[in-house]
Design an enzyme around this catalytic site. Structure first.
Site, PDB file in Angstrom:
ATOM      1  N   ASP A   1       0.868  -1.166   0.000  1.00 45.64           N
ATOM      2  CA  ASP A   1       0.000   0.000   0.000  1.00 45.64           C
ATOM      3  C   ASP A   1       0.914   1.228   0.000  1.00 45.64           C
ATOM      4  O   ASP A   1       2.065   1.140   0.426  1.00 45.64           O
ATOM      5  CB  ASP A   1      -0.884  -0.017   1.247  1.00 45.64           C
ATOM      6  CG  ASP A   1      -1.721   1.234   1.365  1.00 45.64           C
ATOM      7  OD1 ASP A   1      -2.313   1.634   0.358  1.00 45.64           O
ATOM      8  OD2 ASP A   1      -1.774   1.807   2.471  1.00 45.64           O
TER       9      ASP A   1
ATOM     10  N   ASP B   1      -1.286  -0.816   6.016  1.00 46.89           N
ATOM     11  CA  ASP B   1      -1.401  -0.160   7.314  1.00 46.89           C
ATOM     12  C   ASP B   1      -2.600  -0.669   8.107  1.00 46.89           C
ATOM     13  O   ASP B   1      -2.924  -0.118   9.149  1.00 46.89           O
ATOM     14  CB  ASP B   1      -1.480   1.364   7.147  1.00 46.89           C
ATOM     15  CG  ASP B   1      -2.680   1.782   6.295  1.00 46.89           C
ATOM     16  OD1 ASP B   1      -3.425   0.894   5.847  1.00 46.89           O
ATOM     17  OD2 ASP B   1      -2.851   2.989   6.072  1.00 46.89           O
TER      18      ASP B   1
ATOM     19  N   ASP C   1      -6.641  -2.256   3.802  1.00 49.78           N
ATOM     20  CA  ASP C   1      -5.868  -3.363   3.229  1.00 49.78           C
ATOM     21  C   ASP C   1      -6.159  -4.711   3.893  1.00 49.78           C
ATOM     22  O   ASP C   1      -5.534  -5.711   3.554  1.00 49.78           O
ATOM     23  CB  ASP C   1      -4.366  -3.063   3.363  1.00 49.78           C
ATOM     24  CG  ASP C   1      -4.016  -1.692   2.840  1.00 49.78           C
ATOM     25  OD1 ASP C   1      -4.357  -1.403   1.685  1.00 49.78           O
ATOM     26  OD2 ASP C   1      -3.428  -0.900   3.597  1.00 49.78           O
TER      27      ASP C   1
END
Length: 1133
Positions: A451, A827, A831
């Site tokens: 990410d 994080d 996700d």
């Protein structure tokens, strides 16, 4: 209470209806079963052995039934194709008037049969699909009704049962792999090898105990994180009227109406009926920001409640209630326990996705191969064993030993303990491992997916300023204005957000907080109007409606009421901010504005677009009733907010190391394509010197829409590739596919947008295409071409932008389906689904969001990924090393057994203990767990395929070498002048242990142990060199000294010695009890070990049997009489 008629027959299997309480652990079908108790009693060992094979148990011990009252169990087939057998019972179903229906629990979720739909369904409080007015009109539950609901839904708590130590030990010991161990123990016991048996039992118990203690620790930590017993105020009807009572939170039932008057951690999911509040969902998303929540809109009485679209009115279990805007917050409880959003995350952690068992499957095949070789060896010696009239029991033992030594049962435990050591090392580096199975998997990683925001870049952002449309000037602060007549963008900055003030500090999304601070206006809350507002001079700007940010809309918007507190005049505005592409799509944009945006993005900034429209007073009521899509239509674009998001300090260095180690790196971001590309170019994930192809999609009404392919040159010039010459849709796709293939071959980089994902999703829906691997070959060629095109783009693209959470999960899944081992790093916010889908997931969130990942870093440094990969390489190489080495040693021992039986001998119990413990195929491999990872990732070509040419060749070469060493030792012994032949068993018809064959082969095995350990050792690039393992080196030196091999003292050269090879024989006093008399060392070419002048002498054949060469500490050569030899050994050994 009405009792159901359950005599009717039901079809098997029965489908399962989808619900909102299952999360990712869904089930597809249920089959009713009746248990055959007699079979289970008679074949109880089979039941234990097959306890992890529900499909086998179903066929052997159960029979399918079609009536509910006949069913004792159910066979459950889950969506991930795992299966279970669960106990079933009859339970009252309040949703069907109290009729009794069959009920079971699978993976902590309760299911009950619904006769009307002829489907099973997870037990949930029915609220999805109800109108807001229906929900608002709910009345407090009657006291007596609560007890029934608690019995049906369960208590309102996430109660994790931490199994006792003995329960976990039983689970470990009843695993099928351990049955070989039990078999071996029985055989060893009959052979009276009691010490060896005891050693095996002690080591097995110790290792299993350590594993169980670790598992209990992880589960206890999880249980503590889920504990949230508090007191709440609930409204109940006691038969005379409504009353407010205080009860324990775990005694709350779905449908209860609860009142909150203070800050608390939510113990259930609930919907706000009255009031508004500020919460932080850090325990769920990992983002510690304040989020505003408000009551359901009672004026929208026909709107339907859906969890996904009603998040602004829903409070989730585990979130922290930070501030209640009014005196009281009234909510209705909708989901409790494992059915809550947090409960679904915890269930997913407790029942992770099945890991890749390729290594285990290969291990079984290689074991079968080795067993075949041993069987050939056994059959080749069988005639000899029969000729010497060896007792049938002994021959039977040698046959049964094939199972013991071809599939060593201690091997899985040794691999498990090395994984355990690896997890402990990571814990010392502030990285928590959740799943021991992922320890080796991390060493196989080929593709790293990151990410962007919060992972590659820092969490904080800096607001550089803003530009108005059509202007190239960036304002780094609000221009001085009359406070009673501020600009429209100033008004927007002050109120178009969900920032709140708590203890004089602004809290909320970081970008929102920066914007609110930038506005310089004061933010407060009007308790009478129950609305947030900002103020400037005599003006107040009230937020009367909020459309929260959602990835589907890529924007957030508010309806604002401007009030002049003196004149009482007011206006209404609709303010919106979000992705610039979204804002431009909602307004009429000039080409100059697009060029302005392109310039900002190309400078690497993170951009938000903002716009507005004024709402006439006469239309405000109707406007508030419009849908979000209708409200956001035809806004006027105002300009762009400019943010700067910096890379983490170590990101560039770590990514560079990943690239040098040849990992396939992908960035999967929700940010716009150009910004994501700029970050990727800065990290050299994408080569900025090559053109970049952006794959996008824009849906157009009344026109057949296709992918839009844009090529960006290194000088930032762009060109939209024209495919208008295509004759039809299939030709269009063929041309685009051909272009992309050529672009890949020409090393052009690719950026794939979330809208392009949507194009293929739309294709799948309209053209009935399935992207599941098992369905691909069953579809026509044109469809297969579309699927191949999609897969090709996913596999070869390095940058994914504007990607929604479910699309991230799809990317990871498609990469896995292309036989890549994938690690997802995020994080923990958007996700979670992708992290859980990956083979290995790594999260940075210090919250319950972490439980979706295999590893959780307590620091935000990207170096944690490097540590996980390095440790994974150690665990993987150790697993391969242990498997090959353990198997070779077991085969060597079995060959020794066969050879000794050929000469009426066998290993004594003491020798078995020495081999198993001191010489270390057990202890040494435990010590190998102390092998340390490298400091830096290096390019790895390690192949853990046990059937690779290298691995099979090395095992077969070792197998051949062991046979040659045994043959050489026996032949050397037979040629020795001190050889004494043994022609029979001992007086008690048992093997003879005090024989020269016994001693020679025992020492041969001990020496070969060192060959196995050293030859199978895997060093760089997987882990540090062997000599850097201090514990192993000292241990080896201790063994060498014990075996009298530290200093080479006596060399006897025999007649048949081949040039360049030597047999080193150490003679011991034969009166040394039943211990060792001769040690034979079969070495490599001697000139590797001795000076050249000695090699010349040793390569000459010595024909005098009584000549002896002694190499003492001063390296001089002496010739002595044979009689001096015994005196020498008596003095020195």
């Amino acid at each position: 209470m009405r009792v159901s008629s359950i005599e009717a027959e039901m079809e098997n299997p029965i489908d399962v209806d989808k619900t909102d309480v299952e999360g990712e652990l869904k089930i597809k079908q249920v089959t009713l079963l009746r248990e055959n108790i007699v079979k289970k009693i008679v074949f109880f060992l089979v039941a234990i052995f097959c306890s992890d094979r529900p499909s086998v148990l179903k066929k052997v011990f159960y029979e399918e039934v079609s009536k509910q009252e006949e069913a004792t169990h159910v066979y459950v087939l889950a969506s991930d194709l795992t299966d279970y057998i669960e106990e079933a019972s009859l339970k009252e179903n309040p949703e069907e008037g109290g009729e009794k229906s069959i009920y079971f629990v699978n993976r902590l979720q309760k299911y009950i049969y619904h006769k009307k739909q002829n489907k099973f369904r997870a037990i949930e409080y029915f609220i999805q699909g109800k109108s807001y007015s229906e929900i608002a009109n709910n009345k407090p539950l009657a006291t007596g009704r609560v007890d029934q609901l608690l019995a049906y839904y369960g208590k309102s708590e996430i109660e994790i049962n931490v199994p006792s130590f003995l329960t976990l030990m039983w689970r470990e010991f009843k695993k099928p792999i351990n049955f070989l161990l039990y078999f071996g123990i029985i055989v060893w016991g009959i052979e009276q090898m009691y010490v060896s048996t005891a050693i095996t039992v002690v080591f097995t118990t110790t290792i299993n105990s350590l594993i169980c203690i670790y598992i209990r620790g992880v589960m206890q930590k999880l249980k503590d994180a889920c504990l949230n017993n508090t007191s709440v105020i609930v409204q109940r009807h006691n038969g005379q009227g409504y009353q407010e009572i205080t009860v324990a939170s775990n005694m709350i039932a779905p449908g209860d109406i609860v009142l909150f008057k203070r800050e608390v951690t939510l113990p259930f999911d609930c919907v706000i009926l009255e009031g508004s509040c500020q919460v932080t969902e850090a325990n769920i998303t990992g983002e510690n920001v304040a989020i505003g929540k408000c009551q359901i809109p009672t004026d929208h009485h026909n709107d339907i409640f859906k969890y996904e679209s009603s998040k602004s009115h829903t409070l989730f279990q585990g979130t922290q209630l930070m501030k209640i805007e009014d005196d009281i917050l009234k909510v209705i409880v909708v989901r409790t326990g494992f059915g809550s959003y947090k409960g679904q995350i915890i269930r997913a952690l407790l029942y992770p996705k099945p890991f890749n068992k390729k290594f285990q499957q290969q291990a079984v095949k290689l074991t079968i191969l080795m067993a075949t070789l041993l069987l050939i060896g056994f059959l080749s010696t069988l005639s000899r064993l029969l000729d010497i009239e060896l007792p049938p029991l002994f021959i039977a033992f040698r046959f049964l030993d094939i199972l013991i030594y071809s599939a060593p049962p201690g091997m899985p435990m040794l691999i498990a303990i090395t994984n355990f050591v690896g997890l402990k090392r990571l814990k010392n580096n502030q990285i928590l491992g959740q799943d021991p199975n992922s320890a080796s998997q991390a060493g196989r990683i080929q593709t790293l997916c990151f990410d962007k925001t919060g992972t590659l870049t820092e969490d904080k952002v800096d607001l550089i300023g803003y530009q108005l449309k059509g202007q190239n000037q960036t304002f780094d602060k609000i221009q001085c204005q009359d406070p009673n007549n501020i600009s429209i963008e100033h008004k927007l900055f002050s109120i178009c957000h969900e920032v709140t003030k708590i203890n004089n500090k602004l809290l909320g999304d970081l970008m929102d907080v920066k914007m609110a601070e930038f506005s310089t206006l004061d933010i407060d809350y009007d308790h009478e109007a129950k609305q947030h507002y900002s103020k400037s001079g005599n003006k107040r700007f009230y937020c009367i409606q909020v459309n929260q940010f959602h990835s589907e809309y890529q924007s957030m918007s508010v309806v604002c009421k401007e009030v002049d507190m003196i004149t009482k005049e007011f206006k209404h505005y609709f303010f919106i901010k979000g992705s610039p592409e979204k804002i431009q799509s909602l307004s009429h944009v000039q080409s100059s504005e697009k060029a302005q945006l392109s310039t900002l993005i190309n400078e690497g900034y993170r951009i938000l677009g903002f716009g507005y429209k004024e709402i006439p007073q006469s239309e405000i009521d109707a406007f508030l009733d419009l849908s979000r899509e209708q409200q956001e239509a035809n806004v006027q674009s105002l300009g762009f907010l400019i943010y700067k998001n910096n890379l983490k300090p170590d990101t560039q260095e770590v990514i560079k190391e990943f690239k040098e180690a040849c990992y396939n790196i992908k960035v999967i971001s929700g940010d716009n394509p150009i910004t994501t590309l700029k970050i990727s170019q800065e990290l050299e994930i994408v080569n900025r010197k090559n053109p970049t192809v952006i794959i996008n999609f824009e849906e157009t009404e009344n026109v057949k829409s296709h992918l839009i392919i844009t090529e960006i040159q290194p000088d930032n010039s762009t060109q939209v590739i024209d495919f208008s010459s295509a004759q039809n849709e299939q030709d269009y796709i063929n041309k685009q596919m051909s272009y992309c293939c050529d672009a890949f071959l020409n090393n052009k980089s690719f950026c794939f947008s979330g809208k392009a994902h949507y194009y293929f999703q739309l294709k799948a829906k309209t053209d009935h295409i399935s992207f599941k691997p098992e369905w691909v070959k069953m579809q026509d060629k044109s469809v297969q071409k579309i699927i191949s095109f999609y897969q090709m783009l996913i596999i070869n693209t390095n940058v994914f932008a504007r990607t929604q959470p479910e699309q991230k999960q799809t990317i990871v899944r498609l990469l896995k389906e292309s036989d890549q081992i994938v690690c997802m790093v995020g994080d923990g916010a958007n996700d979670c689904s992708a992290i859980r889908e990956a083979d290995v997931g790594i999260s940075f969130a210090e919250a319950d969001g972490q439980f979706s990942s295999s590893y959780v870093s307590l620091s935000t440094s990207l170096s944690c990924v490097k540590r996980v990969l390095l440790e994974g390489r150690v665990n993987l190489s150790n697993s391969v090393e242990i498997f090959k080495g353990y198997l070779q040693v077991a085969l060597l021992r079995y060959l020794g057994f066969l050879t000794l039986a050929y000469f009426y001998s066998s290993y004594s119990s003491g020798q078995m203990d020495w081999q198993a413990l001191a010489s270390g195929y057990f202890l040494v491999y435990l010590i190998l767990g102390c092998n340390t990872p490298l400091k830096k990732l290096e390019k790895s070509v390690f192949d853990d395929n046990l059937f690779s040419i290298y691995n099979v060749t090395s095992v077969l070469f070792g197998f051949t070498l062991h046979i040659l060493s045994i043959v050489g030792c026996v032949e050397s012994l037979h040629a020795s002048p001190i050889y004494k032949e043994v022609n029979s068993l001992d007086a008690e018809n048992n093997f003879q242990f005090e024989t020269q064959h016994n001693t020679v082969l025992n020492f041969n095995i001990l020496i070969n142990f060192f060959y196995v350990i050293i030859s199978n050792h895997i060093g760089k690039p997987m882990k540090d060199r062997y000599y850097k393992n201090t514990i192993a080196i000292y241990y080896d030196l201790g063994l060498i000294y014990t075996c009298k091999c530290m200093i080479l003292q006596v060399l006897l050269i025999l007649e048949h010695t081949h040039h360049g090879l030597i047999f080193l024989i150490l003679l011991l006093d034969q009166e040394f009890s039943s211990s060792l008399t001769v040690q034979v060392y079969f070495s490599l070419p001697m000139n590797l070990f001795l000076p050249e002048e000695f090699s010349l002498n040793f390569t000459q054949e010595v024909k005098k049997e009584k000549e002896l060469l002694i190499c003492n500490s001063s390296s001089t050569i002496l010739e002595v009489d044979y009689n001096l030899r015994l005196n020498y050994f008596q003095q020195n050994f």
